[in-house]
Design an enzyme around this catalytic site. Structure first.
Site, short mmCIF file in Angstrom:
data_model
loop_
_atom_site.label_atom_id
_atom_site.label_comp_id
_atom_site.label_asym_id
_atom_site.label_seq_id
_atom_site.Cartn_x
_atom_site.Cartn_y
_atom_site.Cartn_z
N ARG A 237 0.85 -1.19 0.00
CA ARG A 237 0.00 0.00 0.00
C ARG A 237 0.89 1.24 0.00
NH1 ARG A 237 -3.42 -2.82 -1.52
NH2 ARG A 237 -5.50 -3.21 -0.68
N GLU A 266 -3.82 7.54 -4.58
CA GLU A 266 -3.98 6.86 -5.87
C GLU A 266 -5.19 7.45 -6.59
OE1 GLU A 266 -4.04 2.60 -5.56
OE2 GLU A 266 -2.04 2.56 -4.69
N HIS A 285 -1.15 0.19 -9.72
CA HIS A 285 -1.78 -0.77 -8.80
C HIS A 285 -2.35 -1.98 -9.56
CE1 HIS A 285 -3.67 -1.03 -4.53
NE2 HIS A 285 -3.40 -2.23 -5.01
C1 GLV Z 1 -4.79 -5.24 -3.96
O1 GLV Z 1 -4.05 -4.35 -3.66
C2 GLV Z 1 -5.46 -6.05 -3.00
O2 GLV Z 1 -5.46 -5.70 -1.81
O3 GLV Z 1 -6.04 -7.06 -3.39
#
Ligand code: GLV
Length: 324
Positions: A237, A266, A285
């Protein structure tokens, strides 16, 4: 047709037939997430919510609904959801662990290799007509095989990354909540303090959920401990790294490079100074984004949603203490 109503906050990469036999399904069809106000209205009328990490599911939203029986998140991370508020209301929260472990570890490995061997820069170099001849010192990167890897958080994904590192004959250090002797033997990893990990690693990779305790855990002090040749990878994260400190570390050469799939916020603002750096790779991401994995995640989220509507125990439940 069942009396159950569900709201899904984006189109999913799977078909909804099974769910539609069970509930009236409304899907938010737009590319951008539903605004908070829309979500707030929707939860008041639905029995089930299938959400993504881009949806803020806070206490106010959870408490706004008298009908909500289940929250099912299509992600392994759930820092966007107020779990305590859901638990207080006895609403189970589903998530999608395991199915994305390998895809995320594969991508992490890709980022590590790409940044170590400067593959993005090399491609850019070629495309812009700079390739003139073979040169002994052209685009020199760092050797991965035999280097030291520091894994911050040895959960499912951290272990899968360690597994890949074994194939590259790496020395593997890790920090985690606890030292696991069995893992040390099977994976050949060594438990060390964060400080030692940062000092000794050639590559540092982050694999932990974002919590109040690790927000901006990587700041000036941590970068100062790292080798000037080190590369930092983050597929966890964005909030775990202080972006201003990362900019300072990369622009001053405190560390050699970084490759991040997650940012804070983000998406990363287009005027972020981080985007001006050549020694930083940023992807949007997508670490879990293999076709197979995203379909499995969607199916798992649907299964959790249906279980919650039926009043059954969710197969993968964040707050399973509500069942005791
Ligand atoms: C992606 O970042 C997830 O948490 O699945």
């Amino acid at each position: 047709m069942s009396e159950f109503k569900v709201f899904i906050t984006r189109r999913l990469p799977t078909d909804l037939e099974q769910l539609q036999q069970f509930a009236n399904v409304e899907v938010w069809e737009q590319r951008q997430p539903p605004p908070y106000e829309v979500l707030l209205e929707k939860v008041k009328e639905v029995d089930g919510l299938l959400c993504l990490l881009t949806d803020k599911i806070d206490k106010q939203l959870i408490e706004a609904s008298d009908s909500l029986k289940v929250i099912s998140q299509m992600a392994v991370g759930y820092d966007n959801i107020d779990i305590a508020a859901a638990t207080e209301r006895m609403i189970p929260v589903g998530y999608t662990p395991d199915v994305l472990t390998d895809a995320t570890a594969d991508f992490t490995w890709g980022l590590l290799m790409t940044s170590a061997r400067r593959i993005v820069e090399a491609s850019q170099f070629t495309r812009t007509g700079k390739w003139q001849t073979w040169e002994p010192d052209l685009l020199l990167g760092s050797q991965v095989t035999g280097a030291t890897l520091g894994i911050v958080g040895l959960g499912r994904i951290g272990k899968a990354v360690a597994h890949r590192a074994q194939g590259f004959d790496m020395r593997i250090l890790y920090t985690s909540n606890r030292c696991d002797v069995h893992l040390e033997n099977t994976l050949g990893v060594e438990f060390v303090s964060l400080e030692r990990l940062l000092q000794e690693s050639d590559f540092v990779t982050i694999h932990m959920p974002l919590t109040q305790n690790n927000y901006h855990m990587f700041g000036d002090e941590q970068f100062a401990l790292m080798k000037s040749s080190a590369v930092l990878i983050n597929t966890a994260r964005g909030g775990i790294i202080d972006p201003d400190a990362l900019y300072r570390a990369l622009s001053k050469g405190t560390i050699a490079g970084a490759a991040i799939d997650v940012t804070e916020p983000e998406p990363i603002p287009t005027d972020s100074p981080l985007l001006t750096l050549d020694n930083l790779i940023i992807t949007p991401h997508v670490a879990s984004a293999s076709r197979q994995t995203r379909e499995k995640m969607a199916n798992m989220a649907i299964d959790n949603l249906i279980a919650g509507l039926k009043g059954d125990r969710l197969h993968d439940c964040v707050n399973s203490d509500i069942y005791h």
